[in-house]
Design a protein around this motif. Structure first.
Motif, PDB file in Angstrom:
ATOM      1  N   ILE A   1       0.845  -1.207   0.000  1.00  0.00           N
ATOM      2  CA  ILE A   1       0.000   0.000   0.000  1.00  0.00           C
ATOM      3  C   ILE A   1       0.871   1.245   0.000  1.00  0.00           C
ATOM      4  CG2 ILE A   1      -1.618   1.359   1.399  1.00  0.00           C
ATOM      5  CD1 ILE A   1      -2.877  -1.356   2.237  1.00  0.00           C
ATOM      6  N   ARG A   2       1.926   1.261   0.840  1.00  0.00           N
ATOM      7  CA  ARG A   2       2.835   2.417   0.882  1.00  0.00           C
ATOM      8  C   ARG A   2       3.470   2.658  -0.489  1.00  0.00           C
ATOM      9  NH1 ARG A   2       3.709   0.883   6.222  1.00  0.00           N
ATOM     10  NH2 ARG A   2       5.362  -0.586   5.773  1.00  0.00           N
ATOM     11  N   ARG A   3       3.895   1.573  -1.169  1.00  0.00           N
ATOM     12  CA  ARG A   3       4.505   1.720  -2.488  1.00  0.00           C
ATOM     13  C   ARG A   3       3.515   2.263  -3.516  1.00  0.00           C
ATOM     14  NH1 ARG A   3       6.903  -3.873  -3.558  1.00  0.00           N
ATOM     15  NH2 ARG A   3       6.561  -4.320  -1.406  1.00  0.00           N
ATOM     16  N   VAL A   4       2.294   1.746  -3.508  1.00  0.00           N
ATOM     17  CA  VAL A   4       1.287   2.202  -4.473  1.00  0.00           C
ATOM     18  C   VAL A   4       0.945   3.665  -4.221  1.00  0.00           C
ATOM     19  CG1 VAL A   4      -1.132   1.954  -5.171  1.00  0.00           C
ATOM     20  CG2 VAL A   4       0.320  -0.075  -4.930  1.00  0.00           C
ATOM     21  N   VAL A   5       0.754   4.038  -2.973  1.00  0.00           N
ATOM     22  CA  VAL A   5       0.434   5.433  -2.646  1.00  0.00           C
ATOM     23  C   VAL A   5       1.601   6.334  -3.040  1.00  0.00           C
ATOM     24  CG1 VAL A   5       0.022   7.054  -0.751  1.00  0.00           C
ATOM     25  CG2 VAL A   5      -1.243   4.901  -0.843  1.00  0.00           C
TER      26      VAL A   5
ATOM     27  N   LEU B   1       1.524   6.812  -6.751  1.00  0.00           N
ATOM     28  CA  LEU B   1       0.435   7.712  -7.140  1.00  0.00           C
ATOM     29  C   LEU B   1       0.790   9.167  -6.852  1.00  0.00           C
ATOM     30  CD1 LEU B   1      -2.660   5.686  -5.894  1.00  0.00           C
ATOM     31  CD2 LEU B   1      -2.030   6.141  -8.272  1.00  0.00           C
ATOM     32  N   VAL B   2       1.423   9.406  -5.712  1.00  0.00           N
ATOM     33  CA  VAL B   2       1.823  10.774  -5.359  1.00  0.00           C
ATOM     34  C   VAL B   2       2.869  11.281  -6.346  1.00  0.00           C
ATOM     35  CG1 VAL B   2       3.025  12.164  -3.617  1.00  0.00           C
ATOM     36  CG2 VAL B   2       1.207  10.585  -2.921  1.00  0.00           C
ATOM     37  N   ARG B   3       3.874  10.439  -6.679  1.00  0.00           N
ATOM     38  CA  ARG B   3       4.899  10.841  -7.641  1.00  0.00           C
ATOM     39  C   ARG B   3       4.281  11.123  -9.005  1.00  0.00           C
ATOM     40  NH1 ARG B   3       7.682   6.867  -5.077  1.00  0.00           N
ATOM     41  NH2 ARG B   3       7.307   5.341  -6.728  1.00  0.00           N
ATOM     42  N   ASP B   4       3.382  10.249  -9.448  1.00  0.00           N
ATOM     43  CA  ASP B   4       2.720  10.458 -10.742  1.00  0.00           C
ATOM     44  C   ASP B   4       1.949  11.768 -10.753  1.00  0.00           C
ATOM     45  OD1 ASP B   4       3.781   8.048 -11.522  1.00  0.00           O
ATOM     46  OD2 ASP B   4       1.874   6.934 -11.447  1.00  0.00           O
TER      47      ASP B   4
END
Length: 150
Positions: A135-139, A142-145
């Motif tokens: 979850i931390r990696r996906v979030v 998403l923030v970087r994108d």
């Protein structure tokens, strides 16, 4: 109640039995308040720790033991009274017909096979740690994108 977690082609199923503990018996009313004949105010309050209802302005009394011929056993009666004037007080009650449940036994299956509770609990902790990291990696992605698109 069944929970299913998947990690590295392993499926951990956790099933916890739900036991209904509903009752139609009167229960102590945590909102109860009363003023006795001597104008002493009494109330109920719910304890934060165990959620039990108690009566901080009353004392509980108990009769001397007596023999009951009907059931052939010894009994005592209990009641609440005002510690200041001795008036017997009957705290308020209510009936809550809504269903209530507690957790019963929990069983664990790994890829369909029963495993001991200790192993199931350890795998649950492991699976949850992996899930939180995912979850931390996906979030983070998403923030970087989102930042790059601005």
């Amino acid at each position: 109640m069944i929970m299913e977690l998947v990690h590295d082609d392993r499926v951990l199923e956790i099933e916890t039995e739900r036991i209904e503990v509903s009752t139609n018996l009167p229960q102590p009313d945590p909102r109860w308040a009363y003023t006795d004949n001597a104008l002493h105010h009494h109330r109920a309050e719910r304890e934060a720790k165990n959620r039990r209802v108690r009566y901080p302005t009353l004392v509980r009394r108990e009769s001397e033991p007596y023999w009951c011929d009907d059931c052939r056993d010894e009994h005592t009666d209990t009641w609440f009274e005002c510690p200041l004037c001795g008036e017997k007080i009957k705290p308020g009650t209510f009936i809550d017909p809504s269903p209530r449940y507690i957790n019963g036994l929990t069983s664990y299956l790994l890829s369909g096979e029963p495993i001991p509770a200790e192993e199931g609990e350890a795998l649950f902790t492991e699976f949850m740690a992996v899930t939180e990291e995912q979850i931390r990696r996906v979030v983070g992605r998403l923030v970087r994108d989102e930042e790059e698109s601005q």
